[in-house]
Design an enzyme around this catalytic site. Structure first.
Site, short mmCIF file in Angstrom:
data_model
loop_
_atom_site.label_atom_id
_atom_site.label_comp_id
_atom_site.label_asym_id
_atom_site.label_seq_id
_atom_site.Cartn_x
_atom_site.Cartn_y
_atom_site.Cartn_z
N ASP A 83 28.03 32.03 50.85
CA ASP A 83 28.56 32.30 49.32
C ASP A 83 28.33 31.13 49.25
O ASP A 83 29.73 30.76 49.56
CB ASP A 83 29.66 33.77 49.52
CG ASP A 83 29.86 34.06 48.11
OD1 ASP A 83 29.00 33.77 47.11
OD2 ASP A 83 31.13 34.04 47.83
N THR A 231 37.74 40.17 45.71
CA THR A 231 38.79 40.19 44.89
C THR A 231 39.38 41.98 45.47
O THR A 231 40.72 41.59 45.75
CB THR A 231 38.98 39.50 43.53
OG1 THR A 231 38.45 39.17 43.83
CG2 THR A 231 40.53 40.39 43.07
ZN LIG Z 1 30.57 34.19 43.13
#
Ligand SMILES: [Zn+2]
Length: 279
Positions: A83, A231
């Site tokens: 990522d 998150t």
């Molecule tokens: Zn991202």
């Protein structure tokens, strides 16, 4: 089973009109939580390992090995994805470690440089049978980066970018941001529709934590294939630790329960993404 590439994930998403979640790993408990959620539902999932994590916390070889060992037992397709690869070296490290998919995020570069660097990465990654996600427009971070239509993905530019780079998936900026949103984000679905009409490759929504359930489903129906979540897992793990760590006599018992808490966040999201077809 072996790790699959993003191509298989996108194909699955299209065949079933669902979104597939990519969840970031900070440690082995997070990896286990993601794996357990996939096993419980039989739904595909992507392990995400951000370049900034692998530089700070652990070796990418080690994390790729953990993921690969889990995937051997998997019931559903699973990928190991880099990522936000920000550097050429970071992407090469992921390729050497055996990731099945990578993101090269050149969104902070000027357009021509983003095209040039992304195309180079695609050429190398594809020669290893590894898929590539690029980013155009700038997703940025809630509370740090200003959210303006100037930073959104332009459909005409997206078409040019995909054609010139040969990427397998494009991360779009349509009102989504990383981190914790102030209020509920408003996604620009008309822009998403225009992008989808112009390009055939996969579409990725970053900054998934905090987007409303109906907006997730709408985004999938408008053509989003992959959704990134981190998150929400981080928040759940932090809140659980703050509220209950002192109640545990053993660290092992705490770790087991922490894994369950994070698994539940993953479960909630993958079930939601899998229900996009139903109105
Ligand atoms: Zn991202």
């Amino acid at each position: 089973m072996n790790p699959v590439t993003m191509t298989e994930i996108i194909d699955y998403s299209r065949r079933h009109t669902v979104g597939v979640g990519m969840f970031n790993i900070v440690n082995m408990e997070f990896a286990r939580a993601i794996f357990d959620a996939s096993q419980e539902t039989g739904l595909p999932v992507m392990f995400g390992i951000p370049e900034r994590f692998m530089r700070n916390f652990y070796s990418p070889d080690c994390m790729a090995l953990i993921c690969r060992e889990m995937i051997k037992q998997a019931k559903a397709p699973m990928a190991i994805h880099l990522d936000h690869g920000k550097t050429f070296d970071g992407v090469m490290i992921a390729l050497r470690a055996g990731f099945s998919s990578v993101m090269f995020d050149g969104s902070s570069l000027d357009y021509e440089e983003n095209v040039k660097q992304t195309a180079e990465i695609v050429k190398i990654a594809h020669s290893f049978g590894v898929t590539v996600e690029g980013e155009l427009g700038y997703v940025g971070r809630a509370g740090t980066d200003e959210l303006t239509p100037d930073s959104f993905t332009r459909p005409d530019q997206a078409e040019d970018f995909v054609r010139r780079t040969g990427i397998d998936a494009l991360a779009v900026a349509i009102g989504n941001q990383h981190g914790r949103y102030q209020g509920i984000p408003k996604l620009d679905f008309e822009r998403l529709r225009a992008i989808r009409e112009r390009i055939a490759c996969g579409l990725v929504l970053h900054g998934g934590s905090g987007i409303g359930n109906e907006d997730f489903k709408e985004a999938i129906r408008y053509g989003i294939n992959k959704i990134n979540i981190y998150t929400a897992m981080d928040t759940a793990a932090k809140d659980f630790t703050r509220n209950s760590f002192g109640n545990y006599a053993s660290y092992l018992d705490y770790t087991k329960d922490l894994t369950t808490v994070v698994r539940d966040v993953v479960l909630e999201h993958i079930k939601l993404f899998a229900s996009a077809k139903t109105m």
